[in-house]
Design an enzyme around this catalytic site. Structure first.
Site, PDB file in Angstrom:
ATOM      1  N   ARG A  16      -2.938  -0.600  -0.052  1.00 16.98           N
ATOM      2  CA  ARG A  16      -4.173  -1.021   0.606  1.00 16.98           C
ATOM      3  C   ARG A  16      -5.345  -1.189  -0.366  1.00 16.98           C
ATOM      4  O   ARG A  16      -6.356  -1.791  -0.030  1.00 16.98           O
ATOM      5  CB  ARG A  16      -4.530  -0.033   1.724  1.00 16.98           C
ATOM      6  CG  ARG A  16      -3.602  -0.146   2.922  1.00 16.98           C
ATOM      7  CD  ARG A  16      -3.747   1.017   3.884  1.00 16.98           C
ATOM      8  NE  ARG A  16      -3.029   2.215   3.444  1.00 16.98           N
ATOM      9  CZ  ARG A  16      -2.996   3.370   4.117  1.00 16.98           C
ATOM     10  NH1 ARG A  16      -3.650   3.486   5.252  1.00 16.98           N
ATOM     11  NH2 ARG A  16      -2.318   4.408   3.652  1.00 16.98           N
ATOM     12  N   GLY A  78       7.861   9.112   1.216  1.00 19.96           N
ATOM     13  CA  GLY A  78       6.933   9.816   2.092  1.00 19.96           C
ATOM     14  C   GLY A  78       6.419  11.130   1.525  1.00 19.96           C
ATOM     15  O   GLY A  78       6.926  11.645   0.522  1.00 19.96           O
TER      16      GLY A  78
END
Ligand code: UD1
Ligand code: CA
Length: 450
Positions: A16, A78
């Site tokens: 992002r 993760g």
């Protein structure tokens, strides 16, 4: 057995951020984001923290150096998987494992201490930080039962609409019991998104009938995670405000603090006044009773007491007490102004020393020069230090007077007390006490005794 081990997760993809630079190396108030986490860890324990790296690992290693122990997460599966990589180093070796994410630089060490205290007191498997906020910021939501006990965390990506409406958020800071953590971590379920979420470990503890402790903090700014550049800008503004407030409380006057940008790496003495549009950057130390700005940049420089820098750029320089610079001057790397030196307007100084009380008022360039004390550098004086291939030194001894518009063709030396007439081009050394002028400059006599 260590009392406390710290693991900082920093391996994630910085998708992002849309950047070549790993997210955790983006600077905040002049310091890479991850450095805030590393320094906080050092305040809590003398054991080096573990830093889990993956995306951009090489760059992160170069930036952080040996302040931490590195753990590589080769596949980015993760946050739960990231922490699991620390198992071989920590299992059976620490009573308490404190974990947080490297993308939250506004976190305070006091908050971490409070969480550790809660964990110490309750001795459960997990104590974690939560916060209530109107804007969920994409954070995981805290699930509680009717009795108000924490029963799980649900990630936004998999939350139902009802769960998305929950205002209590997971900050991403956890304290674990060392014995309990590792076997459970290894059993995390795979999430629907194909990752092992560390957050799922909360429900595992609850399923065993254990109590998960939550410390709810008041100040949401502390735990703002940085996921994209709008978050980065918000965090930067919050950090700047925090730094400015600290210096004002330490006795520094800031006129219009919102327009003053002080890096986290800067030190400032009492009763210094800073005017708007001033940037203090990098390894910079400012003394007491200085006046800096407006419109000034000071970078990687040391400034003594009682100095003034107005509308100028000072980088890699040293100013001793009561020196003054500007307006509109540029001190570059290796500029060193001794006590009481005056550098006026439109001057440039590079890799040069000016001795106590020397003056350089107007339109001059000094490069690779060594200037004694009480020297007067006339307007428009230039050291011609570069012959197209090499740089050469200029030496101007104590009390010399350099007339306006003089060219000093280096290497060259002007002796103590010598006087150079205006418009001279000095190509040869001038002996002490002599008067010289012309193009090229020649010695024409002796300086008259006063
Ligand atoms: C995470 C939490 C969320 C919490 C939020 C707080 C999970 C699953 N979610 O979401 O509940 O509200 O932080 O800011 O934990 N990382 C790795 N390896 C990986 C993935 C991530 O090291 O494989 C690191 C990242 O570098 C980052 C941290 O873990 O420092 C958190 O990852 P990020 O992707 O930012 O998680 P969020 O979506 O913000
Ligand atoms: Ca995050």
């Amino acid at each position: 057995m260590n009392k406390l081990s710290i693991v900082i997760l920093a391996a994630g993809q910085s998708t992002r951020m849309k950047s070549e630079l790993p997210k955790v190396l983006h600077p905040l108030a002049g310091k890479p984001m991850v450095q805030y986490a590393v320094e906080m860890a050092a305040e809590l324990t003398s054991e080096k923290p573990l830093l889990v790296v993956g995306n951009g690992a090489g760059q992160v290693r170069r930036a952080v150096g040996d302040q931490v122990i590195y753990v590589e997460q080769r596949e980015l599966l993760g946050t739960g998987h990231a922490l699991l990589q620390a198992r071989p180093l920590l299992e059976g070796r620490s009573e308490t494992v404190l974990v947080w994410y490297a993308d939250m630089p506004l976190l305070s060490v006091d908050t971490l201490r409070r969480l550790l205290e809660l964990h110490e007191e309750r001795k459960g498997p997990i104590a974690m930080l939560t916060v209530e906020a109107d804007d969920p910021m994409g954070f995981g939501r805290i699930l509680r039962d009717e009795a108000g006990q924490v029963v799980g965390i649900v990630e936004e990506a998999v939350a139902t609409d009802a769960q998305k409406a929950i205002r209590e958020l997971n900050c991403g800071v956890y304290c674990f019991d060392g014995d309990w953590l590792w076997p459970h971590l290894a059993q995390l379920p795979l999430s629907p998104k194909g990752e092992y979420y560390l957050t799922d470990i909360v429900a595992m503890a609850v399923a065993e009938g254990q109590v998960v402790e939550a410390l709810k903090i008041d100040d949401v700014t502390e735990i703002r995670g940085i996921n994209d550049r709008t978050h980065l800008a918000q965090a930067e503004a919050a950090m700047r405000q925090r730094i400015n407030k600290k210096w004002m409380l330490e006795g520094v006057t800031l006129l219009a603090p919102a327009l003053i940008f002080i890096d986290a790496t800067v030190e400032i003495g009492q009763d210094t006044t800073i005017y708007p549009n001033t940037y203090l950057q990098g390894a910079t130390t400012i003394g007491r009773q200085c006046h800096l700005g407006p419109n000034t940049i000071v970078r990687d420089s040391t400034i003594g007491d009682g100095c003034t820098v107005e509308a100028s750029v000072v980088e890699g320089a040293i100013l001793e007490d009561n020196a003054d610079v500007g307006p509109f001057s540029h001190l570059r790397k290796g500029a060193h102004l001794a006590q009481g030196v005056h550098v006026g307007n439109f001057a440039e100084v590079k890799n040069s020393y000016l001795g106590p009380g020397s003056k350089m008022g107007h339109f001059s360039y000094l490069g690779d020069a060594t200037v004694g004390q009480e020297v007067n550098i006339g307007a428009g004086t230039i050291t011609c230090n570069y012959d197209g291939q090499r740089k050469h030194p200029t030496i101007i001894e104590d009390g010399a007077f350099i007339g306006s518009d003089t060219m000093l063709v280096a290497p060259v030396r002007v002796g103590a007390g010598a006087k150079i007439g205006a418009g001279s081009v000095v190509t040869h050394d001038i002996p002490p006490g002599s008067v010289a002028y012309g193009v090229p400059a020649r010695v024409k006599g002796k300086v008259k005794e006063k």
